[in-house]
Design an enzyme around this catalytic site. Structure first.
Site, PDB file in Angstrom:
ATOM      1  N   ASN A 142      -6.989   3.279 -22.383  1.00  0.00           N
ATOM      2  CA  ASN A 142      -5.931   2.264 -22.414  1.00  0.00           C
ATOM      3  C   ASN A 142      -4.919   2.425 -21.278  1.00  0.00           C
ATOM      4  O   ASN A 142      -3.961   1.656 -21.183  1.00  0.00           O
ATOM      5  CB  ASN A 142      -5.210   2.265 -23.766  1.00  0.00           C
ATOM      6  CG  ASN A 142      -4.394   3.514 -24.027  1.00  0.00           C
ATOM      7  OD1 ASN A 142      -4.271   4.396 -23.177  1.00  0.00           O
ATOM      8  ND2 ASN A 142      -3.833   3.618 -25.217  1.00  0.00           N
ATOM      9  N   LYS A 143      -5.122   3.408 -20.398  1.00  0.00           N
ATOM     10  CA  LYS A 143      -4.179   3.647 -19.318  1.00  0.00           C
ATOM     11  C   LYS A 143      -4.514   2.780 -18.093  1.00  0.00           C
ATOM     12  O   LYS A 143      -5.594   2.210 -17.991  1.00  0.00           O
ATOM     13  CB  LYS A 143      -4.172   5.133 -18.934  1.00  0.00           C
ATOM     14  CG  LYS A 143      -3.780   6.065 -20.093  1.00  0.00           C
ATOM     15  CD  LYS A 143      -2.404   5.739 -20.632  1.00  0.00           C
ATOM     16  CE  LYS A 143      -1.898   6.791 -21.610  1.00  0.00           C
ATOM     17  NZ  LYS A 143      -2.637   6.832 -22.882  1.00  0.00           N
ATOM     18  N   ASN A 144      -3.578   2.742 -17.132  1.00  0.00           N
ATOM     19  CA  ASN A 144      -3.782   1.937 -15.928  1.00  0.00           C
ATOM     20  C   ASN A 144      -4.904   2.477 -15.054  1.00  0.00           C
ATOM     21  O   ASN A 144      -5.448   1.759 -14.220  1.00  0.00           O
ATOM     22  CB  ASN A 144      -2.491   1.856 -15.122  1.00  0.00           C
ATOM     23  CG  ASN A 144      -1.424   1.020 -15.815  1.00  0.00           C
ATOM     24  OD1 ASN A 144      -1.468   0.820 -17.030  1.00  0.00           O
ATOM     25  ND2 ASN A 144      -0.458   0.542 -15.058  1.00  0.00           N
TER      26      ASN A 144
END
Length: 383
Positions: free
Chosen positions: A186-188
């Site tokens: 879910n991170k960039n």
């Protein structure tokens, strides 16, 4: 109401290109799939991103926090000051090393740890500070490090969500003390699962490397020793190859997230939700990478609870999430003596926050659609 005919818009969706997928296949064919050359390349690329500071990769952002604490010498009898408005990993690792988490309430505007309260919480037992950059928004870094310097404290930055964020033109991770990043999907930037720890010198980098593989050191073909208790925290080469494929896109991803955040602000402006009292984050496009976009619900003015609000979004084809319930209200922490009312701003935020979709493949039209849905629900269920 009936299910929306629009394509379902999830909360997040990883963006992995075909070149990276092909690169992962090459790693599988190479026969070297655990920690090896891809990790070395990934660490070198991250080090370059952070101005040449040493970097070590791990199998999670949680592991990086724990190792950061151990490198800082935190252990039984020590206190570490942090925020209750974060994922439980932040405080769990403090307990894991035998120390005591000392929670400090958040600033209700920034939603990050209140630095004035943080300084007041410092005691002779305080060994380290662990700020969290919620949704990628850094705290006032000048004030943070002034406090740390004044009291002789180490800082382990929980920058899990802040890859691509900056402070006064400097990239988070390119300065400061120990800085921890997460590469969860879910991170960039993702490596599927994984994390990285930015360190202050080569000696601490070697120590981090030792901690991540059971404390073992090797010399030559048959020389081996173990002089500290480490864990099994190494990143696989498969994960590192995904991270390497993601890294060239970091600036594009950051700019797209900022574009979508602007679209959210524009979409909410003057709408029913804002008029009803919905809470929006600080409008910061100088420092924040906009990892997430979180609203807070004026539940006292709505005839539904948060779960029903999120269900209403789902019925309109929109995903959502909660980031995060106040840690000290979980059963584990209540057993440690924490209770409701101790950190009212974090508690209110944790009880009313809703995270809206935000990922690279989204369009500004998607953001506008979410804003319309939120306005519609607020109008429908306004008291």
């Amino acid at each position: 109401m009936t299910q929306s005919t629009d394509q379902f818009l999830p909360l997040v969706r990883p963006d992995i290109d075909e070149e990276t997928i092909s690169g992962v296949a090459d790693v599988l064919r190479s026969g070297w799939i655990t920690t090896g050359p891809q990790n070395q390349k990934f660490e070198a690329a991250l080090s370059a991103l952070f101005g040449g500071r040493p970097v070590r990769t791990f199998n999670s952002g949680t592991a990086t926090l724990e190792i950061g604490l151990r490198i800082a010498g935190v252990g039984p009898g020590d206190e570490v000051i942090t925020t209750p408005a974060t994922w439980v990993a932040t405080s769990h690792v403090i307990l894991e090393v035998g120390a005591t988490p000392v929670f400090v309430d958040i600033d209700p505007i920034t939603r990050n740890i209140d630095l004035d309260l943080l300084e007041k919480a410092v005691t002779p037992r305080t060994k380290a500070l662990m700020p969290v950059y919620l949704a990628g928004a850094p705290v006032d870094m000048d004030a943070l490090y002034a406090i740390a310097k004044a009291h002789g404290l180490r800082v382990i930055e929980d920058a899990a969500q802040a890859l691509g964020s900056t402070w006064r033109g400097k990239r988070i991770g390119a300065f400061g003390d120990l800085v921890s990043f997460s590469f969860h999907p879910n991170k960039n930037l993702t490596s599927i699962e994984g994390g990285a720890l930015v360190l202050i010198n080569d000696d601490e980098a070697r120590l981090a490397q030792q901690y991540r593989l059971l404390g073992v050191t090797r010399t030559g073909y048959d020389g081996m020793d173990c002089d500290l208790l480490g864990g099994k925290f190494n990143m696989t080469d498969l994960a590192a190859r995904v991270g390497l494929g993601q890294l060239p896109h970091l600036e594009r991803v950051t700019q797209q997230h900022r574009k979508l955040a602007r679209a959210y602000f524009d979409g909410f402006e003057g709408g029913a939700a804002v008029k009803l009292g919905i809470g929006l984050p600080v409008r910061d496009f100088e420092h924040t990478n906009w990892h997430m976009f979180q609203i807070t619900l004026p539940l006292e003015r709505l005839s539904i609870e948060r779960a029903e609000f999120m269900e209403q979004l789902k019925q309109r084809g929109i995903g959502s999430g909660v980031h995060y319930p106040a840690i000290h209200l979980f059963s584990l922490y209540r057993k440690l003596g924490f209770k409701a009312g101790m950190f009212p701003h974090a508690e209110r935020f944790g009880a009313t926050t809703v995270t809206l979709p935000l990922f690279t493949q989204m369009t500004t039209d998607d953001a506008a659609r979410v804003c319309r849905a939120v306005d519609e629900i607020c109008t429908q269920f306004a008291k």
